[in-house]
Scaffold this motif. Structure first.
Motif, PDB file in Angstrom:
ATOM      1  N   THR A  91       6.472  13.257  34.292  1.00  0.00           N
ATOM      2  CA  THR A  91       5.729  14.442  33.872  1.00  0.00           C
ATOM      3  C   THR A  91       6.419  15.703  34.422  1.00  0.00           C
ATOM      4  O   THR A  91       6.782  15.749  35.599  1.00  0.00           O
ATOM      5  CB  THR A  91       4.277  14.385  34.387  1.00  0.00           C
ATOM      6  N   TYR A  92       6.584  16.702  33.557  1.00  0.00           N
ATOM      7  CA  TYR A  92       7.272  17.939  33.952  1.00  0.00           C
ATOM      8  C   TYR A  92       6.299  19.122  33.886  1.00  0.00           C
ATOM      9  O   TYR A  92       5.363  19.123  33.081  1.00  0.00           O
ATOM     10  CB  TYR A  92       8.452  18.208  33.033  1.00  0.00           C
ATOM     11  N   ASN A  93       6.540  20.116  34.720  1.00  0.00           N
ATOM     12  CA  ASN A  93       5.726  21.328  34.664  1.00  0.00           C
ATOM     13  C   ASN A  93       6.321  22.295  33.636  1.00  0.00           C
ATOM     14  O   ASN A  93       7.316  21.984  32.968  1.00  0.00           O
ATOM     15  CB  ASN A  93       5.601  21.988  36.044  1.00  0.00           C
ATOM     16  N   GLY A  94       5.743  23.476  33.532  1.00  0.00           N
ATOM     17  CA  GLY A  94       6.191  24.447  32.536  1.00  0.00           C
ATOM     18  C   GLY A  94       7.576  24.995  32.769  1.00  0.00           C
ATOM     19  O   GLY A  94       8.170  25.609  31.872  1.00  0.00           O
ATOM     20  N   TYR A  95       8.127  24.751  33.970  1.00  0.00           N
ATOM     21  CA  TYR A  95       9.461  25.251  34.285  1.00  0.00           C
ATOM     22  C   TYR A  95      10.533  24.152  34.131  1.00  0.00           C
ATOM     23  O   TYR A  95      11.688  24.363  34.468  1.00  0.00           O
ATOM     24  CB  TYR A  95       9.489  25.796  35.711  1.00  0.00           C
ATOM     25  N   GLY A  96      10.084  22.962  33.636  1.00  0.00           N
ATOM     26  CA  GLY A  96      11.038  21.875  33.428  1.00  0.00           C
ATOM     27  C   GLY A  96      11.320  21.047  34.657  1.00  0.00           C
ATOM     28  O   GLY A  96      12.223  20.211  34.652  1.00  0.00           O
ATOM     29  N   ALA A  97      10.544  21.272  35.727  1.00  0.00           N
ATOM     30  CA  ALA A  97      10.745  20.501  36.947  1.00  0.00           C
ATOM     31  C   ALA A  97       9.832  19.269  36.937  1.00  0.00           C
ATOM     32  O   ALA A  97       8.669  19.353  36.541  1.00  0.00           O
ATOM     33  CB  ALA A  97      10.461  21.355  38.171  1.00  0.00           C
ATOM     34  N   ALA A  98      10.349  18.137  37.357  1.00  0.00           N
ATOM     35  CA  ALA A  98       9.556  16.910  37.423  1.00  0.00           C
ATOM     36  C   ALA A  98       8.515  17.031  38.523  1.00  0.00           C
ATOM     37  O   ALA A  98       8.846  17.390  39.657  1.00  0.00           O
ATOM     38  CB  ALA A  98      10.471  15.716  37.675  1.00  0.00           C
ATOM     39  N   ILE A  99       7.261  16.722  38.182  1.00  0.00           N
ATOM     40  CA  ILE A  99       6.196  16.824  39.173  1.00  0.00           C
ATOM     41  C   ILE A  99       5.532  15.465  39.460  1.00  0.00           C
ATOM     42  O   ILE A  99       4.831  15.315  40.456  1.00  0.00           O
ATOM     43  CB  ILE A  99       5.125  17.832  38.727  1.00  0.00           C
ATOM     44  N   ALA A 100       5.759  14.489  38.581  1.00  0.00           N
ATOM     45  CA  ALA A 100       5.166  13.159  38.804  1.00  0.00           C
ATOM     46  C   ALA A 100       5.892  12.143  37.934  1.00  0.00           C
ATOM     47  O   ALA A 100       6.465  12.483  36.898  1.00  0.00           O
ATOM     48  CB  ALA A 100       3.678  13.167  38.462  1.00  0.00           C
TER      49      ALA A 100
END
Length: 199
Positions: free
Chosen positions: A155-164
């Protein structure tokens, strides 16, 4: 994963491989009576042998498809003497994964054997009226399902970073070989009778 599959197959097999105790009927085996019951007569027993897959709890799966006995499967007939009546009762009451019930070598001599054809059918010929105990060990092919990890979802956040992230599993099916013991008590009531049964 391989170890888990092996353990599951062991549970599904239903074979008492590690039985520690052996029990035998205690009543007298009447050899003369057995001989008389297996003397030549004019009646026949015909039938078809089939079985179903068992669940992990040892019960036949209600929706499982019947599987016919393969060609050449052995089917055995015994005269239902008091000795065999005790044997059947003892087996129902006492047999489990740790205990097996047997008949004596002497009693085992008084039997008739036949084999199934390509359609799972069998036949015993030239029998006298009386009660008989029929038994066969029927092989079958069982199936089971298991899950195996085949990937990972991220799962990625709105900035394209993986968060989970979490593992992804798929369900697979596999086969195994097993067998069931099928038994039946039947009675021929008259000379010349043709008795049709399902084992």
């Amino acid at each position: 994963m391989k170890k888990q599959h092996f353990f599951l197959l062991f549970l599904l097999s239903g074979i008492f491989t590690y039985a520690q105790n052996k029990l035998f009927p205690q009543s007298f085996f009447d050899k003369k009576l057995a001989q008389e019951m297996l003397a030549i007569g004019t009646s026949n027993i015909e039938g078809v042998a089939s079985t179903k897959q068992k669940t992990v709890y040892g019960y036949k799966a209600p929706l499982a498809k019947k599987q016919l006995a393969p060609e050449g499967t052995l089917v055995t007939l015994y005269p239902l003497t008091p000795y065999f009546e005790e044997f059947i009762k003892l087996r129902k009451q006492k047999e489990n994964k740790k205990t097996l019930v047997y008949i004596s070598d002497e009693a085992y001599k008084y039997r008739i054997e036949t084999k199934t054809d390509a359609y799972g059918r069998f036949k015993f010929e030239k029998l006298k009226p009386g009660k008989y105990f029929i038994e066969s060990i029927l092989p079958y092919v069982g199936t089971y399902t298991y899950q195996q990890q085949t990937g990972t979802t991220t799962t990625y956040n709105g900035y394209g970073a993986a968060i989970a992230s979490s593992p992804y599993y798929e369900t697979f099916r596999s086969n195994y070989d097993a067998s069931n013991r099928e038994t039946k008590i039947v009675e021929i009531k008259s000379d010349g009778e043709l008795l049709e049964i399902k084992l």
